[in-house]
Design an enzyme around this catalytic site. Structure first.
Site, PDB file in Angstrom:
ATOM      1  N   HIS A 134       0.807  -1.219   0.000  1.00 37.44           N
ATOM      2  CA  HIS A 134       0.000   0.000   0.000  1.00 37.44           C
ATOM      3  C   HIS A 134       0.842   1.272   0.000  1.00 37.44           C
ATOM      4  O   HIS A 134       1.941   1.330   0.555  1.00 37.44           O
ATOM      5  CB  HIS A 134      -1.017  -0.002   1.146  1.00 37.44           C
ATOM      6  CG  HIS A 134      -0.472   0.074   2.540  1.00 37.44           C
ATOM      7  ND1 HIS A 134      -0.262   1.266   3.189  1.00 37.44           N
ATOM      8  CD2 HIS A 134      -0.145  -0.897   3.435  1.00 37.44           C
ATOM      9  CE1 HIS A 134       0.170   1.031   4.418  1.00 37.44           C
ATOM     10  NE2 HIS A 134       0.251  -0.268   4.595  1.00 37.44           N
TER      11      HIS A 134
ATOM     12  N   ASP B 237       6.008   2.000   6.909  1.00 37.69           N
ATOM     13  CA  ASP B 237       4.704   1.345   6.742  1.00 37.69           C
ATOM     14  C   ASP B 237       3.902   2.174   5.745  1.00 37.69           C
ATOM     15  O   ASP B 237       3.317   3.189   6.100  1.00 37.69           O
ATOM     16  CB  ASP B 237       4.004   1.287   8.103  1.00 37.69           C
ATOM     17  CG  ASP B 237       2.637   0.642   8.062  1.00 37.69           C
ATOM     18  OD1 ASP B 237       2.236   0.128   7.012  1.00 37.69           O
ATOM     19  OD2 ASP B 237       1.950   0.685   9.102  1.00 37.69           O
TER      20      ASP B 237
ATOM     21  N   GLU C  86      -5.228   1.568   2.718  1.00 39.63           N
ATOM     22  CA  GLU C  86      -5.065   0.382   3.558  1.00 39.63           C
ATOM     23  C   GLU C  86      -5.208   0.732   5.029  1.00 39.63           C
ATOM     24  O   GLU C  86      -5.790  -0.035   5.815  1.00 39.63           O
ATOM     25  CB  GLU C  86      -3.692  -0.252   3.301  1.00 39.63           C
ATOM     26  CG  GLU C  86      -3.487  -1.624   3.955  1.00 39.63           C
ATOM     27  CD  GLU C  86      -2.929  -1.562   5.374  1.00 39.63           C
ATOM     28  OE1 GLU C  86      -2.843  -2.608   6.026  1.00 39.63           O
ATOM     29  OE2 GLU C  86      -2.582  -0.443   5.852  1.00 39.63           O
ATOM     30  N   GLU C  87      -4.700   1.901   5.408  1.00 41.45           N
ATOM     31  CA  GLU C  87      -4.656   2.284   6.817  1.00 41.45           C
ATOM     32  C   GLU C  87      -6.033   2.613   7.393  1.00 41.45           C
ATOM     33  O   GLU C  87      -6.170   2.793   8.601  1.00 41.45           O
ATOM     34  CB  GLU C  87      -3.719   3.480   7.010  1.00 41.45           C
ATOM     35  CG  GLU C  87      -2.255   3.186   6.717  1.00 41.45           C
ATOM     36  CD  GLU C  87      -1.596   2.290   7.752  1.00 41.45           C
ATOM     37  OE1 GLU C  87      -2.288   1.888   8.710  1.00 41.45           O
ATOM     38  OE2 GLU C  87      -0.399   1.994   7.600  1.00 41.45           O
TER      39      GLU C  87
ATOM     40  N   ASP D 246       3.803  -6.210   3.581  1.00 43.36           N
ATOM     41  CA  ASP D 246       3.580  -5.159   4.571  1.00 43.36           C
ATOM     42  C   ASP D 246       4.630  -5.297   5.658  1.00 43.36           C
ATOM     43  O   ASP D 246       5.326  -6.314   5.750  1.00 43.36           O
ATOM     44  CB  ASP D 246       2.171  -5.246   5.166  1.00 43.36           C
ATOM     45  CG  ASP D 246       1.617  -3.882   5.569  1.00 43.36           C
ATOM     46  OD1 ASP D 246       2.415  -2.988   5.926  1.00 43.36           O
ATOM     47  OD2 ASP D 246       0.385  -3.703   5.530  1.00 43.36           O
TER      48      ASP D 246
ATOM     49  N   HIS E 174       3.977   2.858  13.406  1.00 46.13           N
ATOM     50  CA  HIS E 174       3.050   3.985  13.556  1.00 46.13           C
ATOM     51  C   HIS E 174       3.654   5.106  14.403  1.00 46.13           C
ATOM     52  O   HIS E 174       2.973   5.754  15.190  1.00 46.13           O
ATOM     53  CB  HIS E 174       1.697   3.536  14.092  1.00 46.13           C
ATOM     54  CG  HIS E 174       0.860   2.854  13.052  1.00 46.13           C
ATOM     55  ND1 HIS E 174      -0.517   2.854  13.069  1.00 46.13           N
ATOM     56  CD2 HIS E 174       1.205   2.168  11.933  1.00 46.13           C
ATOM     57  CE1 HIS E 174      -0.980   2.190  12.025  1.00 46.13           C
ATOM     58  NE2 HIS E 174       0.059   1.754  11.323  1.00 46.13           N
TER      59      HIS E 174
END
Length: 377
Positions: A71, A201, A233-234, A256, A344
């Site tokens: 992504h 990410d 995606e998130e 991922d 994150h």
């Protein structure tokens, strides 16, 4: 030897461009431009759709098709409100006169796009993306000695945060509107044997997909490979769900990052994966249980090629793998993950050897996929 002098088995400049470029869910435009430009030099065809997904295809000898997904979006924010702090009589910033009198400096309230831990956001630099260009800003944090005990111990929420651009409220209201986007401002750096920065990410996996695709461009492929750079995606695997229908592959492999809690304070299964131990072959996350025959073949390919690998059993978190598994009927799916510390946050960190192993494993798996493997259970 300095970090910059350490040799890398891949192109660091492209990885830097991908990770430092901004693109929150639904607004992946800048990243998409980079991806299309890369694919344009070697893909047989490139398509984009109404959501912004990119699908670049390498044609094989058979009709059997494989989708590979990584992504493009990163977690970020949308401006919810542009507010004034007003002016108090002593010149300090506060909420006098209701906080909306137009005097003093302006501040931006935020709506999260993706899953943030607000504890890691205070005192960070950000970029505000407006129609008239980008503005620098900081997420404010009061000095700790001005807080009482309850304030120091309280877990913050994103709604408690604000962006300070240093602009007067009237000028800020002219330059920034609700709906403008905010991303973290962070460079991508070498850190010993690792790479650290924002948006690893999932841009580091996007980079791995692009790298493997380029290697395969001149290969005699049996299967047709669709390399899918997905969106949103998130916020719920949305791009992958759409491509599960539109691409409708016979097999799907997602790329991922995954949790690597190989740091002080964690032990055993809490670590999930460890940096430097190789590409992680996913068995499960909270959104998917991968096809057993697919993950066993991934392991067999890694073993045969001498590629370092480890098993991933992720207790929480979802990936595009699930988007392809049952959107258009039952599909065999697998996933390769890059172990990453501090997910994150703006200091996500991955080992260069694990990145290289992921590229090697994806290339070897796709090159050997002839459509003859039976993945039915």
């Amino acid at each position: 030897m300095s970090d910059t002098e350490r040799s890398l088995p891949f192109e660091f400049d492209l990885l830097t461009d991908l990770t430092e470029t901004s693109g929150v869910p639904g607004y992946e435009d800048r990243v998409r431009e980079l991806v299309v430009n890369e694919f344009d030099s070697f893909a047989d065809r490139i398509q984009t759709d109404a959501m912004g997904n990119v699908v670049a295809t390498l044609e094989g000898e058979s009709e059997y098709s494989v989708a590979v997904a990584a992504h493009m979006d990163e977690i970020g924010f949308m401006v919810r409100h542009v507010r004034s702090a007003g002016r108090t009589g002593n010149g300090a910033n506060g909420d006098s006169n209701g906080g909306e009198d137009g005097g003093g400096f302006g501040f931006l309230e935020l709506e999260p796009l993706g899953g943030w831990d607000a504890r890691v956001l205070k005192a960070q630099r950000v970029t505000v993306h407006t129609d008239d260009g980008d503005l620098p800003g900081v997420i404010g944090s009061p000095p700790p000695h001005t807080l009482d005990e309850d304030e120091r111990e309280r877990t913050p929420d994103v709604s408690d945060l604000y962006v300070d651009t240093g602009l007067p409220s009237d000028e800020l209201a002219e330059r920034v509107s609700p709906g403008d986007l905010v991303t973290m401002d962070q460079s991508t750096e070498r850190l010993g044997e690792t790479i650290t920065g924002k948006a690893l990410d999932d841009r580091i996996c996007l980079f791995a997909m692009l790298s493997a695709a380029r290697r395969l461009a001149d290969a005699d492929l049996d299967a047709t490979i669709h390399f899918c750079a997905t969106v949103q995606e998130e916020v719920g695997l949305r791009g992958a769900h759409a491509l599960g229908v539109d691409v409708d592959p016979d097999l799907a492999i997602a790329l991922d990052v995954t949790v690597a809690n190989d740091v002080p304070g964690f032990g055993g299964g809490e670590r999930v994966t460890e940096l430097g131990e190789g590409a992680a072959i996913k068995l499960k996350d909270s959104s998917v249980i991968t096809n057993a025959k697919v993950h066993r073949r991934l392991q067999a390919v890694a073993d045969e090629a001498g590629i370092d690998s480890q098993v991933e059993i992720l207790p929480a978190g979802g990936t595009d793998t699930a988007g392809f598994q049952h959107t258009a009927g039952a599909k065999p799916v697998g996933a390769i993950s890059i172990p990453t510390r501090y997910l994150h946050t703006v200091t996500e960190t991955a080992h260069v050897d694990d990145v290289a192993a992921t590229i090697d494993l994806l290339e070897a798996f796709l090159a050997s996929e002839d459509g003859e493997h039976d993945y039915t259970l």
